[in-house]
Motif scaffolding. Sequence first.
Motif, mmCIF file in Angstrom:
data_model
loop_
_atom_site.group_PDB
_atom_site.id
_atom_site.type_symbol
_atom_site.label_atom_id
_atom_site.label_comp_id
_atom_site.label_asym_id
_atom_site.label_seq_id
_atom_site.Cartn_x
_atom_site.Cartn_y
_atom_site.Cartn_z
ATOM 1 N N UNK A 18 6.054 -10.928 10.162
ATOM 2 C CA UNK A 18 5.993 -11.519 8.824
ATOM 3 C C UNK A 18 4.566 -11.473 8.291
ATOM 4 N N UNK A 19 3.598 -11.790 9.122
ATOM 5 C CA UNK A 19 2.192 -11.743 8.710
ATOM 6 C C UNK A 19 1.788 -10.311 8.356
ATOM 7 N N UNK A 20 2.214 -9.361 9.164
ATOM 8 C CA UNK A 20 1.906 -7.954 8.880
ATOM 9 C C UNK A 20 2.515 -7.549 7.540
ATOM 10 N N UNK A 21 3.727 -7.986 7.272
ATOM 11 C CA UNK A 21 4.371 -7.689 5.997
ATOM 12 C C UNK A 21 3.613 -8.268 4.820
ATOM 13 N N UNK A 22 3.120 -9.481 4.965
ATOM 14 C CA UNK A 22 2.363 -10.120 3.892
ATOM 15 C C UNK A 22 1.032 -9.401 3.674
ATOM 16 N N UNK A 24 0.312 -6.319 4.417
ATOM 17 C CA UNK A 24 0.527 -4.947 3.963
ATOM 18 C C UNK A 24 1.115 -4.878 2.555
ATOM 19 N N UNK A 25 1.352 -6.014 1.927
ATOM 20 C CA UNK A 25 1.978 -5.992 0.611
ATOM 21 C C UNK A 25 1.190 -5.184 -0.423
ATOM 22 N N UNK A 26 -0.129 -5.320 -0.532
ATOM 23 C CA UNK A 26 -0.843 -4.471 -1.506
ATOM 24 C C UNK A 26 -0.680 -2.976 -1.220
ATOM 25 N N UNK A 27 -0.688 -2.620 0.036
ATOM 26 C CA UNK A 27 -0.471 -1.221 0.410
ATOM 27 C C UNK A 27 0.951 -0.783 0.047
ATOM 28 N N UNK A 28 1.916 -1.643 0.252
ATOM 29 C CA UNK A 28 3.303 -1.322 -0.083
ATOM 30 C C UNK A 28 3.476 -1.165 -1.596
ATOM 31 N N UNK A 29 2.802 -1.991 -2.369
ATOM 32 C CA UNK A 29 2.883 -1.878 -3.831
ATOM 33 C C UNK A 29 2.279 -0.559 -4.289
ATOM 34 N N UNK A 30 1.134 -0.189 -3.719
ATOM 35 C CA UNK A 30 0.502 1.082 -4.072
ATOM 36 C C UNK A 30 1.371 2.263 -3.634
ATOM 37 N N UNK A 31 1.980 2.160 -2.476
ATOM 38 C CA UNK A 31 2.849 3.235 -1.996
ATOM 39 C C UNK A 31 4.080 3.371 -2.882
#
Length: 56
Positions: A18-22, A24-31
């Motif tokens: 869950x922490x990794x997901x939070x 990585x959220x900016x990276x996921x948005x950019x991706x």
Amino acid sequence: MISRAYHATLFALYQLCIVIGIVAMPLAIAARQAGLTLPIHRLIETVEGAYESTQR
């Protein structure tokens, strides 16, 4: 004793995912803007399923 350690390890792994997901959220948005998706949700769902199966 082993089941208690297994349960605690799965709980810690679930929280870590869950922490990794939070984080990585900016990276996921950019991706996503680039047309790619990150499969972090699959990782969280898999670990959550394993953790919940130990609850029973």
